[in-house]
Design a protein around this motif. Structure first.
Motif, PDB file in Angstrom:
ATOM      1  N   SER A 150       0.826  -1.208   0.000  1.00 43.57           N
ATOM      2  CA  SER A 150       0.000   0.000   0.000  1.00 43.57           C
ATOM      3  C   SER A 150       0.859   1.256   0.000  1.00 43.57           C
ATOM      4  O   SER A 150       0.402   2.336  -0.378  1.00 43.57           O
ATOM      5  N   ARG A 151       2.113   1.123   0.447  1.00 44.72           N
ATOM      6  CA  ARG A 151       3.058   2.234   0.532  1.00 44.72           C
ATOM      7  C   ARG A 151       2.577   3.333   1.490  1.00 44.72           C
ATOM      8  O   ARG A 151       3.025   4.472   1.407  1.00 44.72           O
ATOM      9  N   ASN A 152       1.657   2.971   2.365  1.00 47.98           N
ATOM     10  CA  ASN A 152       1.194   3.894   3.400  1.00 47.98           C
ATOM     11  C   ASN A 152       1.683   3.338   4.728  1.00 47.98           C
ATOM     12  O   ASN A 152       1.135   2.355   5.242  1.00 47.98           O
ATOM     13  N   GLU A 153       2.730   3.946   5.275  1.00 47.64           N
ATOM     14  CA  GLU A 153       3.393   3.384   6.451  1.00 47.64           C
ATOM     15  C   GLU A 153       2.466   3.294   7.658  1.00 47.64           C
ATOM     16  O   GLU A 153       2.509   2.313   8.410  1.00 47.64           O
ATOM     17  N   LEU A 154       1.629   4.289   7.863  1.00 46.15           N
ATOM     18  CA  LEU A 154       0.731   4.265   9.016  1.00 46.15           C
ATOM     19  C   LEU A 154      -0.293   3.155   8.870  1.00 46.15           C
ATOM     20  O   LEU A 154      -0.515   2.373   9.805  1.00 46.15           O
ATOM     21  N   LEU A 155      -0.914   3.071   7.709  1.00 45.56           N
ATOM     22  CA  LEU A 155      -1.907   2.024   7.468  1.00 45.56           C
ATOM     23  C   LEU A 155      -1.273   0.644   7.587  1.00 45.56           C
ATOM     24  O   LEU A 155      -1.824  -0.262   8.237  1.00 45.56           O
ATOM     25  N   ALA A 156      -0.096   0.472   6.979  1.00 46.22           N
ATOM     26  CA  ALA A 156       0.582  -0.829   7.024  1.00 46.22           C
ATOM     27  C   ALA A 156       0.960  -1.209   8.450  1.00 46.22           C
ATOM     28  O   ALA A 156       0.838  -2.378   8.844  1.00 46.22           O
ATOM     29  N   SER A 157       1.392  -0.234   9.239  1.00 45.72           N
ATOM     30  CA  SER A 157       1.798  -0.539  10.618  1.00 45.72           C
ATOM     31  C   SER A 157       0.610  -0.982  11.461  1.00 45.72           C
ATOM     32  O   SER A 157       0.749  -1.824  12.346  1.00 45.72           O
ATOM     33  N   ILE A 158      -0.572  -0.439  11.179  1.00 39.56           N
ATOM     34  CA  ILE A 158      -1.769  -0.846  11.916  1.00 39.56           C
ATOM     35  C   ILE A 158      -2.182  -2.260  11.521  1.00 39.56           C
ATOM     36  O   ILE A 158      -2.446  -3.114  12.371  1.00 39.56           O
ATOM     37  N   VAL A 159      -2.215  -2.515  10.204  1.00 41.93           N
ATOM     38  CA  VAL A 159      -2.621  -3.836   9.709  1.00 41.93           C
ATOM     39  C   VAL A 159      -1.639  -4.921  10.150  1.00 41.93           C
ATOM     40  O   VAL A 159      -2.040  -6.027  10.535  1.00 41.93           O
ATOM     41  N   LYS A 160      -0.338  -4.605  10.135  1.00 38.64           N
ATOM     42  CA  LYS A 160       0.689  -5.601  10.445  1.00 38.64           C
ATOM     43  C   LYS A 160       1.109  -5.562  11.912  1.00 38.64           C
ATOM     44  O   LYS A 160       1.933  -6.370  12.331  1.00 38.64           O
ATOM     45  N   GLY A 161       0.529  -4.658  12.679  1.00 35.48           N
ATOM     46  CA  GLY A 161       0.968  -4.488  14.059  1.00 35.48           C
ATOM     47  C   GLY A 161       0.043  -5.120  15.075  1.00 35.48           C
ATOM     48  O   GLY A 161      -0.063  -6.345  15.174  1.00 35.48           O
ATOM     49  N   ASP A 162      -0.672  -4.281  15.813  1.00 31.61           N
ATOM     50  CA  ASP A 162      -1.471  -4.721  16.958  1.00 31.61           C
ATOM     51  C   ASP A 162      -2.410  -5.870  16.608  1.00 31.61           C
ATOM     52  O   ASP A 162      -3.253  -5.757  15.712  1.00 31.61           O
ATOM     53  N   LEU A 163      -2.244  -6.973  17.303  1.00 31.76           N
ATOM     54  CA  LEU A 163      -3.095  -8.162  17.192  1.00 31.76           C
ATOM     55  C   LEU A 163      -3.019  -8.875  15.837  1.00 31.76           C
ATOM     56  O   LEU A 163      -3.803  -9.771  15.561  1.00 31.76           O
ATOM     57  N   TYR A 164      -2.041  -8.499  14.998  1.00 32.96           N
ATOM     58  CA  TYR A 164      -1.895  -9.166  13.702  1.00 32.96           C
ATOM     59  C   TYR A 164      -1.747 -10.677  13.873  1.00 32.96           C
ATOM     60  O   TYR A 164      -2.446 -11.470  13.228  1.00 32.96           O
ATOM     61  N   ASP A 165      -0.837 -11.097  14.763  1.00 32.20           N
ATOM     62  CA  ASP A 165      -0.587 -12.529  14.929  1.00 32.20           C
ATOM     63  C   ASP A 165      -1.774 -13.235  15.557  1.00 32.20           C
ATOM     64  O   ASP A 165      -2.120 -14.352  15.161  1.00 32.20           O
ATOM     65  N   LEU A 166      -2.400 -12.595  16.543  1.00 34.77           N
ATOM     66  CA  LEU A 166      -3.545 -13.234  17.191  1.00 34.77           C
ATOM     67  C   LEU A 166      -4.700 -13.400  16.208  1.00 34.77           C
ATOM     68  O   LEU A 166      -5.392 -14.421  16.205  1.00 34.77           O
ATOM     69  N   LEU A 167      -4.898 -12.425  15.349  1.00 34.20           N
ATOM     70  CA  LEU A 167      -5.955 -12.550  14.348  1.00 34.20           C
ATOM     71  C   LEU A 167      -5.659 -13.677  13.354  1.00 34.20           C
ATOM     72  O   LEU A 167      -6.579 -14.274  12.794  1.00 34.20           O
ATOM     73  N   ARG A 168      -4.374 -13.984  13.143  1.00 35.09           N
ATOM     74  CA  ARG A 168      -4.030 -15.108  12.272  1.00 35.09           C
ATOM     75  C   ARG A 168      -4.588 -16.416  12.825  1.00 35.09           C
ATOM     76  O   ARG A 168      -4.949 -17.321  12.057  1.00 35.09           O
ATOM     77  N   VAL A 169      -4.653 -16.528  14.155  1.00 33.64           N
ATOM     78  CA  VAL A 169      -5.233 -17.720  14.779  1.00 33.64           C
ATOM     79  C   VAL A 169      -6.670 -17.900  14.323  1.00 33.64           C
ATOM     80  O   VAL A 169      -7.095 -18.996  13.924  1.00 33.64           O
ATOM     81  N   TYR A 170      -7.423 -16.823  14.346  1.00 39.00           N
ATOM     82  CA  TYR A 170      -8.842 -16.896  14.013  1.00 39.00           C
ATOM     83  C   TYR A 170      -9.079 -16.963  12.509  1.00 39.00           C
ATOM     84  O   TYR A 170     -10.074 -17.537  12.058  1.00 39.00           O
ATOM     85  N   ARG A 171      -8.171 -16.378  11.724  1.00 38.90           N
ATOM     86  CA  ARG A 171      -8.244 -16.569  10.279  1.00 38.90           C
ATOM     87  C   ARG A 171      -8.072 -18.046   9.946  1.00 38.90           C
ATOM     88  O   ARG A 171      -8.766 -18.585   9.079  1.00 38.90           O
ATOM     89  N   TYR A 172      -7.134 -18.703  10.646  1.00 38.18           N
ATOM     90  CA  TYR A 172      -6.940 -20.128  10.384  1.00 38.18           C
ATOM     91  C   TYR A 172      -8.169 -20.925  10.820  1.00 38.18           C
ATOM     92  O   TYR A 172      -8.622 -21.821  10.108  1.00 38.18           O
TER      93      TYR A 172
END
Length: 232
Positions: A150-172
């Motif tokens: 996206s080349r938007n550092e703020l947006l990318a940091s939010i999507v890839k930051g807080d709770l990113y890994d925990l949400l992967r649990v529920y995506r799986y």
């Protein structure tokens, strides 16, 4: 030098290996949300001493996959159905915007690599068998790649930051519902088609549809798990 030797070997420490193994166990549900982490038992099961295990646990606490509570100890992090619903609703908007921007800003090389990534996912046994759709973190994760593009550092940091890994649990968990793994792969391909066409409107709509479907299937997976727990 042939292509088979073009990628350098990256050495892994024991702590790295233990961290990756625990992460995979959490994402795949081998260690269930809310389950207590018993160091001695887990160390013996993994065939390692408690030192590397404790460092791996600290790393996963930092990524919010594990929770530590006073007088209780460490357990696998979990989200309530309400919080999960709220988070995925917000991420529908955030990842939709990331996908819109990526359609405008991704390089041709990034698009080629994204197509290759999906081809790799399609060959995975769990996806082919319809058992689930497990994605490793970082650049091996379809959503991570698009957020970066996206080349938007703020947006990318939010999507890839807080709770990113925990949400992967529920995506799986969502992907383990009958028919969902194949459907999710098709939805990823629809997103890529829109990105390749450089169509921001279609790219955003495709991503929003994908996240919305993931949310609905995650809710069904949680209800199923709760029903099965009630029967035991």
């Amino acid at each position: 030098m042939t292509d088979s030797f073009s990628t350098k070997v990256v050495p892994k420490s024991l702590v790295d290996a233990v961290t990756e193994r625990l992460e995979a166990a959490i994402i795949a549900g081998e260690l269930a949300p809310g389950e207590r982490i018993r160091e001695q038992t887990l160390a013996a099961s993994l065939g390692v001493s408690r030192g590397p295990l404790r460092e791996a646990i600290r790393r996963l606490e930092g990524r919010r996959l594990l929770d530590r509570k006073a007088n209780v100890g460490v357990s696998v992090a979990m989200l309530s159905p309400e919080r999960l619903d709220n988070l995925l609703t917000v991420r529908e908007a955030l990842e939709g915007m990331a996908c819109r921007l990526a359609a405008e800003r991704m390089s041709d090389q990034e698009l080629k690599e994204l197509v290759k990534l999906l081809d790799t996912h399609a060959r995975k046994r769990d996806v082919a068998m319809g058992q689930g759709y497990y994605q490793e973190s970082g650049d091996y994760d379809f959503h991570f790649r698009i957020a970066t593009a996206s080349r938007n550092e703020l947006l990318a940091s939010i999507v890839k930051g807080d709770l990113y890994d925990l949400l992967r649990v529920y995506r799986y968990k969502s992907s383990t519902m009958t028919g969902r793994a194949a459907q999710a792969l098709d939805e990823h391909r629809a997103i890529v088609d829109a990105l390749v066409s450089r169509d921001p409107d279609r790219a955003e709509a495709a991503m929003r549809t994908h996240i919305r479907n993931a949310r609905l299937h995650a809710q069904m997976a949680l209800k199923k798990a709760a029903a099965e727990a009630a029967e035991t």
